[in-house]
Enzyme design. Structure first.
Site, PDB file in Angstrom:
ATOM      1  N   THR A  15       1.128  -0.958  -0.218  1.00  0.00           N
ATOM      2  CA  THR A  15      -0.026   0.131  -0.071  1.00  0.00           C
ATOM      3  C   THR A  15       0.833   1.151   0.052  1.00  0.00           C
ATOM      4  O   THR A  15       0.459   2.372  -0.717  1.00  0.00           O
ATOM      5  CB  THR A  15      -0.979   0.096   1.244  1.00  0.00           C
ATOM      6  OG1 THR A  15      -1.591  -1.029   1.112  1.00  0.00           O
ATOM      7  CG2 THR A  15      -1.751   1.368   1.478  1.00  0.00           C
ATOM      8  N   ASP A  59       1.870  -7.116  -4.014  1.00  0.00           N
ATOM      9  CA  ASP A  59       0.943  -7.102  -2.859  1.00  0.00           C
ATOM     10  C   ASP A  59       1.604  -8.168  -2.005  1.00  0.00           C
ATOM     11  O   ASP A  59       2.064  -9.404  -2.388  1.00  0.00           O
ATOM     12  CB  ASP A  59      -0.370  -7.372  -3.123  1.00  0.00           C
ATOM     13  CG  ASP A  59      -1.357  -7.420  -1.707  1.00  0.00           C
ATOM     14  OD1 ASP A  59      -2.325  -6.425  -2.054  1.00  0.00           O
ATOM     15  OD2 ASP A  59      -1.094  -8.117  -1.074  1.00  0.00           O
ATOM     16  N   SER A  61       0.834 -10.288  -0.033  1.00  0.00           N
ATOM     17  CA  SER A  61       0.169 -11.716   0.086  1.00  0.00           C
ATOM     18  C   SER A  61       0.654 -12.527  -0.874  1.00  0.00           C
ATOM     19  O   SER A  61       0.527 -13.645  -0.766  1.00  0.00           O
ATOM     20  CB  SER A  61      -1.485 -11.520  -0.313  1.00  0.00           C
ATOM     21  OG  SER A  61      -1.879 -10.527   0.548  1.00  0.00           O
ATOM     22  N   ASP A  92       0.741  -6.715   5.250  1.00  0.00           N
ATOM     23  CA  ASP A  92       0.164  -8.197   5.446  1.00  0.00           C
ATOM     24  C   ASP A  92       1.057  -9.273   5.751  1.00  0.00           C
ATOM     25  O   ASP A  92       0.826  -9.858   6.627  1.00  0.00           O
ATOM     26  CB  ASP A  92      -0.630  -8.461   4.241  1.00  0.00           C
ATOM     27  CG  ASP A  92      -1.939  -7.831   4.093  1.00  0.00           C
ATOM     28  OD1 ASP A  92      -2.144  -6.956   5.154  1.00  0.00           O
ATOM     29  OD2 ASP A  92      -2.706  -7.604   3.000  1.00  0.00           O
ATOM     30  N   THR A 277       2.229 -21.086  20.898  1.00  0.00           N
ATOM     31  CA  THR A 277       1.101 -20.726  21.536  1.00  0.00           C
ATOM     32  C   THR A 277       0.346 -20.156  20.450  1.00  0.00           C
ATOM     33  O   THR A 277       0.810 -19.022  19.732  1.00  0.00           O
ATOM     34  CB  THR A 277       1.240 -19.906  22.832  1.00  0.00           C
ATOM     35  OG1 THR A 277      -0.170 -19.668  23.328  1.00  0.00           O
ATOM     36  CG2 THR A 277       1.937 -18.713  22.679  1.00  0.00           C
ATOM     37  N   GLN A 278      -1.053 -19.920  20.422  1.00  0.00           N
ATOM     38  CA  GLN A 278      -1.938 -19.100  19.869  1.00  0.00           C
ATOM     39  C   GLN A 278      -2.220 -17.703  20.280  1.00  0.00           C
ATOM     40  O   GLN A 278      -2.671 -16.851  19.697  1.00  0.00           O
ATOM     41  CB  GLN A 278      -3.390 -19.682  19.544  1.00  0.00           C
ATOM     42  CG  GLN A 278      -3.787 -21.131  19.946  1.00  0.00           C
ATOM     43  CD  GLN A 278      -5.149 -21.685  19.361  1.00  0.00           C
ATOM     44  OE1 GLN A 278      -5.897 -20.812  19.388  1.00  0.00           O
ATOM     45  NE2 GLN A 278      -5.083 -22.781  18.768  1.00  0.00           N
ATOM     46  N   CYS A 279      -1.762 -17.586  21.666  1.00  0.00           N
ATOM     47  CA  CYS A 279      -1.798 -16.286  22.235  1.00  0.00           C
ATOM     48  C   CYS A 279      -1.003 -15.177  21.746  1.00  0.00           C
ATOM     49  O   CYS A 279       0.047 -15.773  21.214  1.00  0.00           O
ATOM     50  CB  CYS A 279      -1.732 -16.499  23.772  1.00  0.00           C
ATOM     51  SG  CYS A 279      -2.738 -17.666  24.848  1.00  0.00           S
TER      52      CYS A 279
HETATM   53  N1  ASP Z   1      -2.399  -5.960   0.977  1.00  0.00           N
HETATM   54  C1  ASP Z   1      -1.240  -5.060   1.094  1.00  0.00           C
HETATM   55  C2  ASP Z   1      -0.042  -5.791   1.208  1.00  0.00           C
HETATM   56  O1  ASP Z   1       0.186  -6.214   1.985  1.00  0.00           O
HETATM   57  C3  ASP Z   1      -1.612  -4.249   2.550  1.00  0.00           C
HETATM   58  C4  ASP Z   1      -0.591  -3.453   2.867  1.00  0.00           C
HETATM   59  O2  ASP Z   1       0.263  -2.739   2.205  1.00  0.00           O
HETATM   60  O3  ASP Z   1      -0.565  -2.870   4.196  1.00  0.00           O
HETATM   61  O4  ASP Z   1       0.840  -5.756   0.234  1.00  0.00           O
END
Ligand code: ASP
Length: 346
Positions: A15, A59, A61, A92, A277-279
């Site tokens: 972003t 991105d 992801s 992300d 742990t998931q915590c």
């Molecule tokens: N989907 C974007 C990414 O991780 C979100 C971000 O940049 O904050 O590339």
């Protein structure tokens, strides 16, 4: 007059690097030649800021170990020429990338500061401007010619955090990241207040980059009602080398016979089971409760207070670079890059 200090900004995507296309109204990657146009304040620094732009930018992801290897390669290639690095990255998966780099860049003696934003740089209220400018300032900070923060960090919303201790905890707030089990390395207000005791000391050895990562791992997050057939299918997957078992509380799991037998069977076949742990905070303490004592008996390894992101990166790094399983298991419980607290090591 510029000093000899030079910072390399590496743009991977996310972003922060987007601007709104005035005609179409959609977010498009930002042209890095316009960097100073977008953030004129960068001109005021009395050192050189160069940039390296991935093509294509992604991105986060879509981040993966192939990209991590390229990113580590860019840092290695430019390591001697620059005093510090700022990596612009989507938020992300930033915590995964920071964790991976912390293991891949051994003997790192220069700052590698990841940052990004929740709002694109080109928008009026963007948090990216402050994040970017301060990350550059931190990457260039030195005391007696030695970088103040010679480690992989995430800078976001007034806090500098150790990268492999950090998790993304909020998809909306500007303060998107937290490091619950380790203190901030710096708090930023009118002054940048470094927490020198928490920052790793440089070792002045030569940088060594480990780019071989093994992805034959899985995360199994426990929940009440977890199904025997499905767990069995995961543990029987061809090629599986390790699982991260995301357990309840201080490392607890069901003590039902079928569950323990499935894990025991996997461990006997040579699959590593790492207990995390998931915590958000706290640590695995196998043996504290009866529901974790059995895990320890069958050979589940404690991940202490490691984050799941650090555990993923550490397993990929260890399985990619070591062959002796006993050595891998031993190293899993030791801090290699400050990712696990001493009191939780075995
Ligand atoms: N989907 C974007 C990414 O991780 C979100 C971000 O940049 O904050 O590339």
């Amino acid at each position: 007059m510029k000093t000899n200090t030079a910072i390399l900004v590496i743009y991977t995507g996310g972003t922060i690097g987007m601007i709104m296309d005035k005609e179409t109204g959609v977010l498009i990657p930002f042209n890095f030649d316009n960097l100073y146009h977008q953030i004129p304040a960068l001109e005021l620094f009395n050192f050189v800021i160069d940039h390296y732009c991935f093509d294509p930018v992604i991105d986060s992801s879509n981040m993966d170990p192939v990209f991590w290897a390229k990113l580590a390669g860019v840092i290695e290639e430019h390591y001697e020429r620059y005093d510090g690095f700022v990596v612009l990255h989507g938020s992300d998966t930033m915590a995964f990338t920071a964790s991976a780099l912390s293991f891949m860049l051994q003997n790192l003696n220069k700052p590698v500061i990841l940052t990004g934003s929740q709002l694109p740089l080109g928008t009026i209220r963007s948090d990216g401007r402050e994040n970017f400018i301060t990350a550059v300032e931190i990457a260039a900070a030195k005391t007696d010619d030695t970088p103040v923060v010679p480690e992989v960090c995430i800078y976001f919303e007034n806090r500098l955090l150790r990268g492999n201790r950090t998790r993304k905890v909020n998809a909306e707030h500007f303060g998107a990241f937290k490091s619950v089990n380790y203190p901030a390395l710096a708090e930023v207000g009118v002054h940048i207040r470094y927490n020198h005791n928490a920052i790793r000391k440089p070792n002045f050895r030569k940088l060594k980059v480990y780019s071989s990562l093994n992805t034959e791992i899985a995360i199994v997050k426990l929940f009440p009602g977890i199904n025997a057939k499905i767990l069995d299918a995961i543990l029987s997957a061809e090629g599986l080398r390790a699982i991260i078992l995301e357990t309840f509380g201080a490392g607890n799991a069901p003590d039902a016979g079928w569950f323990i037998d499935l894990l025991h069977g996997a461990i006997t076949k040579g699959i590593i089971v790492l207990n995390i742990t998931q915590c958000q905070g706290g640590a695995v303490e196998m043996g504290k409760y009866a529901t974790s004592a059995r895990l320890r008996e069958i050979g589940v390894i404690s991940g202490g207070d490691m984050t799941p992101e650090a555990a993923v990166a550490k397993l990929m790094y260890l399985l990619g670079n070591f062959t002796d399983m006993e050595e891998i298991k031993r190293l899993l419980t030791k801090p290699l890059a400050g990712e696990i607290s001493e009191q939780h090591t075995n």
